[in-house]
Enzyme design. Structure first.
Site, PDB file in Angstrom:
ATOM      1  N   ASP A   1       0.834  -1.204   0.000  1.00 48.78           N
ATOM      2  CA  ASP A   1       0.000   0.000   0.000  1.00 48.78           C
ATOM      3  C   ASP A   1       0.865   1.250   0.000  1.00 48.78           C
ATOM      4  OD1 ASP A   1       0.637  -0.223   2.751  1.00 48.78           O
ATOM      5  OD2 ASP A   1      -1.399  -0.698   3.329  1.00 48.78           O
TER       6      ASP A   1
ATOM      7  N   PHE B   1     -10.162  -1.174   3.461  1.00 46.51           N
ATOM      8  CA  PHE B   1      -9.548  -2.105   4.401  1.00 46.51           C
ATOM      9  C   PHE B   1     -10.004  -3.507   4.047  1.00 46.51           C
ATOM     10  CE2 PHE B   1      -8.667  -4.337   8.341  1.00 46.51           C
ATOM     11  CZ  PHE B   1      -7.352  -3.938   8.535  1.00 46.51           C
TER      12      PHE B   1
END
Length: 178
Positions: free
Chosen positions: A106, A155
């Site tokens: 990420d 998420f």
């Protein structure tokens, strides 16, 4: 509908799609190494262990498996940005062909730092593979050599990814809904 810690989960990646992509990745990776000797596959614990296990079993050649454990999340839903090596390699990788494997890329901070750390150990070749890539979260200029799936900035849990240890064992990948 599945829930974790009172939050609903929305299916993102089906188990059969994951299995297919892991086999494809194994073929891509195999063709990129010389295989003069088995490559050293380094998995980042805990998140990468399920992906790594499936990936190494999809290779048609022998590999050496090593693990490192780093911490950058704690128990929250966002990376803390601080990376700490909890468990280092047991094997000397100097002069070896190495593949660094993680569950998700990420911000890029963890992978870049561990990649640079492993380069100091003087491998002959060092490439990177991630199961998931959240490009829109990138904070540093770092991209993996091999990517399973590009995913949205949500998420995620399942297939090794967890939320405070919950959901890691799910065979699919889910988005945690707000």
């Amino acid at each position: 509908m599945k829930e974790i810690r009172g939050k609903k989960l929305k299916l993102l990646l089906k188990e059969e799609d994951i299995k297919r992509r892991v086999k494809e990745l194994a073929k891509e990776i195999e063709s990129s190494y010389s295989w003069e000797e088995p490559i050293v596959v380094v998995g980042l614990l805990k998140g990468a262990f399920i992906f790594l296990a499936d990936l190494v079993r999809a290779f048609d050649r022998f590999v050496f498996v090593e693990f490192m454990q780093v911490s950058s999340y704690g128990k929250g839903m966002k990376s803390s940005g601080t990376i700490k090596i909890v468990k280092d390699l047991d094997m000397d990788i100097e002069g070896k062909e190495v593949l660094l494997v993680d569950d998700i890329l990420d911000t890029g901070l963890t992978m870049k730092e561990i990649h640079d750390y492993l380069l100091m150990k003087k491998p002959k070749v060092l490439k990177t593979c991630v199961f998931l890539d959240k490009k829109e979260r990138r904070k540093v200029d770092f991209n993996a050599d091999f990517v399973g799936f590009e995913v949205p900035d949500k998420f995620l849990v399942g297939y090794g990814l967890d939320w405070g240890e919950y959901g890691r064992n799910l065979p699919e990948v889910y988005m945690v809904e707000d």
